[in-house]
Scaffold this active site. Structure first.
Site, PDB file in Angstrom:
ATOM      1  N   GLY A   1       0.783  -1.337   0.104  1.00  0.00           N
ATOM      2  CA  GLY A   1       0.222  -0.189  -0.056  1.00  0.00           C
ATOM      3  C   GLY A   1       0.951   0.953   0.243  1.00  0.00           C
ATOM      4  O   GLY A   1       0.205   2.186   0.013  1.00  0.00           O
TER       5      GLY A   1
ATOM      6  N   ASN B   1       1.685   3.474  -3.040  1.00  0.00           N
ATOM      7  CA  ASN B   1       1.169   3.631  -3.495  1.00  0.00           C
ATOM      8  C   ASN B   1       0.289   4.453  -2.651  1.00  0.00           C
ATOM      9  O   ASN B   1      -0.036   5.752  -3.144  1.00  0.00           O
ATOM     10  CB  ASN B   1       0.991   3.151  -5.189  1.00  0.00           C
ATOM     11  CG  ASN B   1       1.736   3.449  -6.151  1.00  0.00           C
ATOM     12  OD1 ASN B   1       2.271   4.186  -6.754  1.00  0.00           O
ATOM     13  ND2 ASN B   1       2.859   1.900  -5.706  1.00  0.00           N
TER      14      ASN B   1
ATOM     15  N   ARG C   1     -14.754 -15.767  -9.313  1.00  0.00           N
ATOM     16  CA  ARG C   1     -14.445 -14.110  -9.996  1.00  0.00           C
ATOM     17  C   ARG C   1     -15.562 -13.526  -9.502  1.00  0.00           C
ATOM     18  O   ARG C   1     -16.166 -12.217  -9.434  1.00  0.00           O
ATOM     19  CB  ARG C   1     -14.358 -13.773 -11.193  1.00  0.00           C
ATOM     20  CG  ARG C   1     -12.935 -14.629 -10.736  1.00  0.00           C
ATOM     21  CD  ARG C   1     -12.139 -14.193 -13.022  1.00  0.00           C
ATOM     22  NE  ARG C   1     -10.601 -14.528 -12.497  1.00  0.00           N
ATOM     23  CZ  ARG C   1      -9.619 -14.702 -11.526  1.00  0.00           C
ATOM     24  NH1 ARG C   1      -9.358 -12.832 -11.516  1.00  0.00           N
ATOM     25  NH2 ARG C   1      -8.133 -14.962 -12.610  1.00  0.00           N
TER      26      ARG C   1
ATOM     27  N   LEU D   1      -9.493  -8.732 -13.317  1.00  0.00           N
ATOM     28  CA  LEU D   1     -11.149  -7.875 -13.123  1.00  0.00           C
ATOM     29  C   LEU D   1     -11.750  -8.233 -14.624  1.00  0.00           C
ATOM     30  O   LEU D   1     -11.427  -8.010 -15.413  1.00  0.00           O
ATOM     31  CB  LEU D   1     -11.834  -6.257 -12.846  1.00  0.00           C
ATOM     32  CG  LEU D   1     -10.657  -5.939 -11.120  1.00  0.00           C
ATOM     33  CD1 LEU D   1     -10.653  -4.640 -11.602  1.00  0.00           C
ATOM     34  CD2 LEU D   1     -11.716  -6.336 -10.330  1.00  0.00           C
TER      35      LEU D   1
ATOM     36  N   ASN E   1      -5.128   2.212 -13.330  1.00  0.00           N
ATOM     37  CA  ASN E   1      -4.214   1.359 -12.628  1.00  0.00           C
ATOM     38  C   ASN E   1      -2.760   1.622 -12.684  1.00  0.00           C
ATOM     39  O   ASN E   1      -2.492   2.513 -13.698  1.00  0.00           O
ATOM     40  CB  ASN E   1      -3.923   0.507 -13.369  1.00  0.00           C
ATOM     41  CG  ASN E   1      -3.544  -1.077 -13.011  1.00  0.00           C
ATOM     42  OD1 ASN E   1      -3.044  -1.144 -11.505  1.00  0.00           O
ATOM     43  ND2 ASN E   1      -3.000  -1.288 -13.988  1.00  0.00           N
TER      44      ASN E   1
ATOM     45  N   HIS F   1       0.825   0.205 -13.486  1.00  0.00           N
ATOM     46  CA  HIS F   1       1.692  -0.729 -13.645  1.00  0.00           C
ATOM     47  C   HIS F   1       2.334  -0.732 -14.063  1.00  0.00           C
ATOM     48  O   HIS F   1       3.602   0.326 -14.367  1.00  0.00           O
ATOM     49  CB  HIS F   1       0.796  -1.378 -15.058  1.00  0.00           C
ATOM     50  CG  HIS F   1       1.506  -2.727 -15.050  1.00  0.00           C
ATOM     51  ND1 HIS F   1       1.656  -3.697 -15.052  1.00  0.00           N
ATOM     52  CD2 HIS F   1       2.586  -3.144 -16.687  1.00  0.00           C
ATOM     53  CE1 HIS F   1       2.045  -4.573 -15.319  1.00  0.00           C
ATOM     54  NE2 HIS F   1       3.017  -3.882 -17.022  1.00  0.00           N
TER      55      HIS F   1
ATOM     56  N   GLU G   1       6.586   6.200  -8.984  1.00  0.00           N
ATOM     57  CA  GLU G   1       5.479   5.712  -9.296  1.00  0.00           C
ATOM     58  C   GLU G   1       4.778   6.226  -8.283  1.00  0.00           C
ATOM     59  O   GLU G   1       3.611   6.804  -8.733  1.00  0.00           O
ATOM     60  CB  GLU G   1       4.456   4.256  -8.652  1.00  0.00           C
ATOM     61  CG  GLU G   1       5.012   3.425  -9.433  1.00  0.00           C
ATOM     62  CD  GLU G   1       5.129   1.729  -9.462  1.00  0.00           C
ATOM     63  OE1 GLU G   1       3.756   1.956  -7.970  1.00  0.00           O
ATOM     64  OE2 GLU G   1       5.251   0.364 -10.274  1.00  0.00           O
TER      65      GLU G   1
HETATM   66  N1  NHR Z   1      -8.542  -5.896 -15.297  1.00  0.00           N
HETATM   67  C1  NHR Z   1      -8.901  -5.215 -16.190  1.00  0.00           C
HETATM   68  N2  NHR Z   1      -9.691  -6.061 -16.500  1.00  0.00           N
HETATM   69  N3  NHR Z   1      -7.691  -4.476 -16.494  1.00  0.00           N
HETATM   70  C2  NHR Z   1      -6.527  -4.332 -16.455  1.00  0.00           C
HETATM   71  O1  NHR Z   1      -6.151  -4.094 -17.253  1.00  0.00           O
HETATM   72  C3  NHR Z   1      -6.288  -4.780 -14.879  1.00  0.00           C
HETATM   73  C4  NHR Z   1      -7.167  -5.430 -14.770  1.00  0.00           C
HETATM   74  C5  NHR Z   1      -6.970  -5.923 -12.805  1.00  0.00           C
HETATM   75  C6  NHR Z   1      -5.729  -5.351 -12.291  1.00  0.00           C
HETATM   76  C7  NHR Z   1      -3.439  -4.400 -12.655  1.00  0.00           C
HETATM   77  C8  NHR Z   1      -2.930  -5.571 -13.364  1.00  0.00           C
HETATM   78  C9  NHR Z   1      -1.428  -4.636 -13.055  1.00  0.00           C
HETATM   79  O2  NHR Z   1      -0.990  -4.027 -13.417  1.00  0.00           O
HETATM   80  C10 NHR Z   1      -5.107  -4.640 -12.725  1.00  0.00           C
HETATM   81  C11 NHR Z   1      -5.035  -4.182 -14.247  1.00  0.00           C
HETATM   82  C12 NHR Z   1      -3.543  -8.621 -11.252  1.00  0.00           C
HETATM   83  C13 NHR Z   1      -2.860  -9.601 -12.457  1.00  0.00           C
HETATM   84  C14 NHR Z   1      -2.455 -11.357 -12.058  1.00  0.00           C
HETATM   85  O3  NHR Z   1      -2.317 -12.167 -12.596  1.00  0.00           O
HETATM   86  C15 NHR Z   1      -1.738  -8.957 -13.719  1.00  0.00           C
HETATM   87  C16 NHR Z   1      -2.052  -8.080 -13.467  1.00  0.00           C
HETATM   88  C17 NHR Z   1      -2.292  -6.961 -12.640  1.00  0.00           C
HETATM   89  C18 NHR Z   1      -3.011  -7.807 -11.697  1.00  0.00           C
HETATM   90  N4  NHR Z   1      -3.373 -11.372 -11.537  1.00  0.00           N
HETATM   91  C19 NHR Z   1      -3.420 -12.927 -10.536  1.00  0.00           C
HETATM   92  C20 NHR Z   1      -5.196 -13.627 -11.193  1.00  0.00           C
HETATM   93  O4  NHR Z   1      -5.475 -14.511 -11.507  1.00  0.00           O
HETATM   94  C21 NHR Z   1      -3.508 -13.653  -9.182  1.00  0.00           C
HETATM   95  C22 NHR Z   1      -1.754 -13.293  -8.875  1.00  0.00           C
HETATM   96  C23 NHR Z   1      -1.372 -13.333  -7.581  1.00  0.00           C
HETATM   97  O5  NHR Z   1      -2.690 -13.227  -6.519  1.00  0.00           O
HETATM   98  O6  NHR Z   1      -0.197 -12.925  -7.288  1.00  0.00           O
HETATM   99  O7  NHR Z   1      -6.190 -12.681 -11.034  1.00  0.00           O
HETATM  100  O8  NHR Z   1      -0.274  -5.039 -13.429  1.00  0.00           O
HETATM  101  C1  GAR Z   2       3.580  -1.208  -7.305  1.00  0.00           C
HETATM  102  O1  GAR Z   2       5.070  -1.340  -7.750  1.00  0.00           O
HETATM  103  C2  GAR Z   2       2.653  -1.563  -8.447  1.00  0.00           C
HETATM  104  O2  GAR Z   2       3.624  -1.038  -9.690  1.00  0.00           O
HETATM  105  C3  GAR Z   2       2.385  -2.840  -8.683  1.00  0.00           C
HETATM  106  O3  GAR Z   2       2.694  -3.722  -7.272  1.00  0.00           O
HETATM  107  C4  GAR Z   2       3.170  -2.846  -6.545  1.00  0.00           C
HETATM  108  C5  GAR Z   2       2.605  -2.072  -5.058  1.00  0.00           C
HETATM  109  O4  GAR Z   2       3.318  -1.399  -4.744  1.00  0.00           O
HETATM  110  N1  GAR Z   2       1.259  -3.458  -9.566  1.00  0.00           N
HETATM  111  C6  GAR Z   2       0.911  -4.638  -9.333  1.00  0.00           C
HETATM  112  O5  GAR Z   2       2.376  -5.540  -9.961  1.00  0.00           O
HETATM  113  C7  GAR Z   2       0.224  -5.086 -10.136  1.00  0.00           C
HETATM  114  N2  GAR Z   2      -0.027  -6.209 -11.007  1.00  0.00           N
HETATM  115  P1  GAR Z   2       1.882  -0.616  -3.055  1.00  0.00           P
HETATM  116  O6  GAR Z   2       1.308  -1.697  -3.206  1.00  0.00           O
HETATM  117  O7  GAR Z   2       3.074  -0.611  -2.276  1.00  0.00           O
HETATM  118  O8  GAR Z   2       1.299   0.211  -3.570  1.00  0.00           O
END
Ligand code: NHR
Ligand code: GAR
Length: 228
Positions: free
Chosen positions: A28, A30, A80, A108, A122, A124, A189
């Site tokens: 947390g 960010n 989900r 999501l 978001n 990333h 970030e």
């Molecule tokens: N959902 C949508 N529809 N579109 C995006 O652009 C999203 C999203 C949900 C989350 C954050 C994203 C990132 O910034 C985000 C963007 C989780 C995963 C993932 O594979 C991938 C990308 C991001 C967040 N999650 C696994 C899952 O099955 C679980 C992984 C874990 O719990 O460690 O959901 O990178």
């Molecule tokens: C951040 O670096 C963010 O970009 C990344 O996780 C970290 C969270 O840090 N996000 C992802 O990888 C989403 N898949 P924080 O909890 O300290 O903000």
């Protein structure tokens, strides 16, 4: 201190503060940075709620210590659809203008994303469109890239595929490990994420049906800021 209306106008816009819901899954940092900017009135917004899909994460006590409301909507072992139904119900209680994913780790579905279309962003940890998905820092090191960064984007159903807003760019150094590279990116970030939220709160940035406008100009490419 009670500020006069006139003094307040000089600091920020006169419109009502934007209501934020911040979704986290971990540390947390960010979330805390954004919340601090709001509490100190550098962003014309209020954090209505911080929601974690994981109980016991460090971001929850951090938020509480800052006086923020927190909720846990567990996703582990929940389908989900049921998870998103519960998340929607919790979000609706707080009527956010903007939903902020801040280290939120659960993908999501399209119906959920469409419900918040243009109202969800978001951050990333990569220079999108490079390295969507997970483990971006290690993948950058493995590829031998010389630059890396983070991207703030609008969330669309396509994972990490929504319109790009603002990027931070940092060098990759020869001695970098995953940890040192991640730390360099994460520090940036904390600069770029609050900036985008301020743009939205000040009505400088608009979703415009998926063709984002910043100061009246189409964002065909993200704004890029270089960091050391
Ligand atoms: N959902 C949508 N529809 N579109 C995006 O652009 C999203 C999203 C949900 C989350 C954050 C994203 C990132 O910034 C985000 C963007 C989780 C995963 C993932 O594979 C991938 C990308 C991001 C967040 N999650 C696994 C899952 O099955 C679980 C992984 C874990 O719990 O460690 O959901 O990178
Ligand atoms: C951040 O670096 C963010 O970009 C990344 O996780 C970290 C969270 O840090 N996000 C992802 O990888 C989403 N898949 P924080 O909890 O300290 O903000």
């Amino acid at each position: 201190m009670v500020r006069s209306a006139k003094a307040r106008t000089a600091l920020s816009s006169t419109s009502d503060p934007l209501r934020l819901a911040i979704l986290i899954s971990g540390r947390g940092s960010n979330m805390a940075t954004i919340a601090r900017e709001c509490l100190e009135r550098r962003i014309n917004a209020r954090v209505a709620v911080v929601i974690s899909n994981k109980p016991g994460v460090a971001g929850l006590p951090t938020a509480q210590q800052m006086g923020l409301r927190t909720q846990v909507v567990p996703s582990s072992g929940v389908g989900r659809e049921d998870f998103e139904k519960a998340l929607t119900a919790t979000l609706d209680e707080h009527a956010p203008d903007l939903v902020i994913l801040a280290g939120f780790m659960r993908v999501l579905t399209a119906p959920f994303v469409r419900h918040y279309s243009g109202r969800m962003i978001n951050i990333h940890p990569s220079l999108l469109p490079k390295y969507t998905g997970l483990h971006t820092h290690q993948r950058v090191l493995d590829a031998g890239d010389t630059e890396h960064g983070a991207t703030v984007h609008f969330v669309t159903p396509e994972l990490d595929g929504g319109p790009l807003i603002l990027q931070s760019r940092v060098p990759v150094k020869t001695a970098d490990s995953e940890a040192t590279l991640a730390a360099r990116v994460q520090a940036t970030e904390h600069v770029i994420y609050p900036r985008v939220i301020a743009w939205i709160a000040d009505k400088r940035l608009d979703w415009n049906g998926g063709r984002p406008l910043l100061d009246g100009k189409h964002l065909t490419q993200p704004v890029v800021e270089d960091f050391p």
